[in-house]
Structures are given as structure tokens and as C-alpha cells.
Write a protein that holds these residues in place. Structure first.
Motif, mmCIF file in Angstrom:
data_model
loop_
_atom_site.group_PDB
_atom_site.id
_atom_site.type_symbol
_atom_site.label_atom_id
_atom_site.label_comp_id
_atom_site.label_asym_id
_atom_site.label_seq_id
_atom_site.Cartn_x
_atom_site.Cartn_y
_atom_site.Cartn_z
ATOM 1 N N ILE A 99 -2.654 -4.898 18.261
ATOM 2 C CA ILE A 99 -3.769 -3.955 18.108
ATOM 3 C C ILE A 99 -3.327 -2.735 17.307
ATOM 4 C CG2 ILE A 99 -5.315 -2.394 19.360
ATOM 5 C CD1 ILE A 99 -5.438 -4.456 21.584
ATOM 6 N N ARG A 100 -2.139 -2.264 17.551
ATOM 7 C CA ARG A 100 -1.630 -1.087 16.834
ATOM 8 C C ARG A 100 -1.501 -1.347 15.332
ATOM 9 N NH1 ARG A 100 1.615 2.575 20.298
ATOM 10 N NH2 ARG A 100 1.322 1.945 22.461
ATOM 11 N N GLU A 101 -1.102 -2.577 14.983
ATOM 12 C CA GLU A 101 -0.820 -2.890 13.589
ATOM 13 C C GLU A 101 -2.028 -3.428 12.828
ATOM 14 O OE1 GLU A 101 2.389 -5.625 13.631
ATOM 15 O OE2 GLU A 101 3.803 -4.253 14.622
ATOM 16 N N PHE B 93 -4.002 -1.502 10.055
ATOM 17 C CA PHE B 93 -3.332 -1.140 8.804
ATOM 18 C C PHE B 93 -2.844 -2.383 8.051
ATOM 19 C CE2 PHE B 93 -2.628 2.209 11.945
ATOM 20 C CZ PHE B 93 -3.193 3.296 11.294
ATOM 21 N N SER B 94 -3.268 -3.554 8.520
ATOM 22 C CA SER B 94 -2.784 -4.806 7.957
ATOM 23 C C SER B 94 -3.890 -5.551 7.221
ATOM 24 C CB SER B 94 -2.218 -5.694 9.073
ATOM 25 O OG SER B 94 -1.855 -6.968 8.581
ATOM 26 N N ASP B 95 -3.481 -6.274 6.182
ATOM 27 C CA ASP B 95 -4.406 -7.130 5.442
ATOM 28 C C ASP B 95 -4.305 -8.571 5.929
ATOM 29 O OD1 ASP B 95 -5.305 -5.034 3.836
ATOM 30 O OD2 ASP B 95 -3.630 -5.283 2.435
ATOM 31 N N ASN B 96 -3.560 -8.768 6.990
ATOM 32 C CA ASN B 96 -3.372 -10.095 7.550
ATOM 33 C C ASN B 96 -4.644 -10.510 8.304
ATOM 34 O OD1 ASN B 96 -2.658 -12.369 9.075
ATOM 35 N ND2 ASN B 96 -0.521 -11.701 9.252
ATOM 36 N N VAL B 97 -5.387 -11.438 7.730
ATOM 37 C CA VAL B 97 -6.659 -11.860 8.316
ATOM 38 C C VAL B 97 -6.449 -12.501 9.678
ATOM 39 C CG1 VAL B 97 -8.675 -13.343 8.020
ATOM 40 C CG2 VAL B 97 -7.694 -12.181 6.047
ATOM 41 N N LYS B 98 -5.402 -13.276 9.823
ATOM 42 C CA LYS B 98 -5.139 -13.939 11.094
ATOM 43 C C LYS B 98 -4.861 -12.918 12.197
ATOM 44 C CE LYS B 98 -3.391 -18.351 9.322
ATOM 45 N NZ LYS B 98 -2.232 -19.301 9.298
ATOM 46 N N LEU B 99 -4.157 -11.855 11.846
ATOM 47 C CA LEU B 99 -3.856 -10.818 12.832
ATOM 48 C C LEU B 99 -5.135 -10.100 13.270
ATOM 49 C CD1 LEU B 99 -1.851 -9.147 14.469
ATOM 50 C CD2 LEU B 99 -1.552 -7.663 12.462
ATOM 51 N N VAL B 100 -5.982 -9.777 12.301
ATOM 52 C CA VAL B 100 -7.256 -9.107 12.608
ATOM 53 C C VAL B 100 -8.129 -10.000 13.474
ATOM 54 C CG1 VAL B 100 -9.392 -8.220 11.624
ATOM 55 C CG2 VAL B 100 -7.207 -7.665 10.551
ATOM 56 N N ASP B 101 -8.214 -11.280 13.118
ATOM 57 C CA ASP B 101 -9.023 -12.217 13.900
ATOM 58 C C ASP B 101 -8.461 -12.371 15.315
ATOM 59 O OD1 ASP B 101 -10.707 -12.624 11.773
ATOM 60 O OD2 ASP B 101 -9.753 -14.502 11.123
ATOM 61 N N GLY C 159 -9.929 5.011 8.901
ATOM 62 C CA GLY C 159 -11.367 4.764 8.980
ATOM 63 C C GLY C 159 -11.728 3.334 9.282
ATOM 64 N N LYS C 160 -10.738 2.462 9.409
ATOM 65 C CA LYS C 160 -11.006 1.060 9.707
ATOM 66 C C LYS C 160 -11.385 0.900 11.167
ATOM 67 C CE LYS C 160 -9.045 -3.565 9.033
ATOM 68 N NZ LYS C 160 -7.872 -4.321 8.502
#
Length: 204
Positions: free
Chosen positions: A110-112, A115-123, A149-150
Motif C-alpha cells: 500500500i505504501r509503494e 508511487f509505482s507504475d506497476n499495474v499488478k501492484l496497484v491491482d 495526488g494519486k
């Protein structure tokens, strides 16, 4: 803190409406016939009828007032009981939500993710939020906001120009210590109209 997790939970709105209606029907008419005198029997009947109507009206008024004040007192007692019940529910719910926020705030994904563009991490983070949402009927929304702002949230796309970092729940969370939880006042959701409380915790 530069980011925060927010949980918004619903509160059932209880409205108690007391409607008391009193309607008196009847329009007795006593017809005379000019100067014709009434018989004694008619006079007694008319006098008794008027006396009965006045007595009934007075009795009805007293009864109506008594019932009214009785219902008002009962309504006050009921509302006091409901207020106490709601206070207990909110208090117990706050403990559960606070525990959930503390667990989530220590999750490195959640912390990362903000700030990440990793789609799998966001999902993965969104799925985690969805699981918590499905497990608790009191949760209306669960999401995390970052200083860039994300915002990570399920089922809602922020409008263009929406800046979550200026919202009260983000500002309040950024001003408290790690693992602390801050709650908003009750408010109505702008879209659903449901009464809600936002609970926020910072991500350090």
C-alpha cells in the motif's frame, strides 16, 4: 505523513415520526318552527343532547391532550434509547475500523503502490481494499491517497482536477502520529445521501 488511508462507513439513518390526528365530525342541527313552542319532551331532549355534546367534547379534548403528552413522552424515551444504541454502535464500529486501518497502514504494498507504475501492484492493493469492503457491510469506501495526488479506490473515478490532498480527511491524517486514527464528524455523502464517518490514518 505524505499519504493516508481512509475508510468511510455508513450509519443507518433513523427517523421517528409521530403523527397524532384528531377529527371531530358531526353537525347536529336543531330546527325550530317559528314561534311554535317545544313540548316538554322536546326541551328535555334538546337540553340533554346539548349537555351530552358539551360533555363529550370536553372529555374528548382532555383525552386528546392526555394521549398527546403521553405519546410525546414515549417518543422522547424511544429517541433517547435509539441515541444510546447508535452511540454504542458507532463506538464499537470505530474500534473495528481503527484496527483495520492500523493493519493496512503497515502494508508495504500500500505504501509503494501510489508511487509505482506497476499495474499488478496497484491491482493487488485494490483487490485487498475490495476484500475488506466485502467483509464489512459498514464500509462505504476504502482508499489510499498519496502526496502526488494519486488515489487508489475501487468503483470510482475522480473528476478531472480533483485534488484529494486538500480534503479534510487527508489533512487531518497528515497531522497525527504513525498508527494514529482520526475521525471526521458525521456527514451526508454528496452522491448517495447516506450518513457517513471518515476514519483516516497516515502512511509513513
Amino acid at each position: 505523513a505524505s499519504q493516508a488511508i481512509i475508510i468511510r462507513r455508513t450509519i443507518k439513518k433513523i427517523t421517528l415520526v409521530l403523527v397524532t390526528k384528531h377529527q371531530w365530525e358531526g353537525n347536529p342541527v336543531i330546527k325550530g318552527s317559528g314561534k311554535q313552542k317545544l313540548t316538554i319532551k322536546q326541551e328535555v331532549f334538546n337540553g340533554g343532547f346539548i349537555f351530552s355534546m358539551v360533555t363529550l367534547l370536553l372529555f374528548g379534548s382532555v383525552l386528546f391532550v392526555s394521549i398527546y403528552f403521553l405519546e410525546v413522552n414515549n417518543s422522547k424515551d424511544t429517541l433517547q434509547g435509539l441515541n444510546y444504541h447508535m452511540a454504542v454502535v458507532v463506538k464499537n464500529g470505530s474500534k473495528s475500523i481503527s484496527s483495520t486501518l492500523k493493519v493496512l497502514s503497515n502494508d508495504l504494498d500500500i505504501r509503494e503502490a501510489g508511487f509505482s507504475d506497476n499495474v499488478k501492484l496497484v491491482d493487488k492493493v485494490k483487490k485487498l481494499y475490495r476484500d475488506y469492503y466485502n467483509a464489512d457491510n459498514n464500509i462505504a469506501h476504502i482508499y489510499s491517497v498519496y502526496e502526488n495526488g494519486k488515489i487508489l479506490i475501487n468503483g470510482w473515478n475522480p473528476q478531472k482536477g480533483f485534488d484529494p490532498t486538500i480534503r479534510p480527511w487527508f489533512i487531518n491524517a497528515s497531522q497525527i502520529n504513525e498508527n494514529g486514527v482520526v475521525q471526521s464528524r458525521t456527514y451526508q455523502d454528496a452522491i448517495t445521501g447516506q450518513w457517513q464517518i471518515s476514519s483516516s490514518t497516515p502512511l509513513y
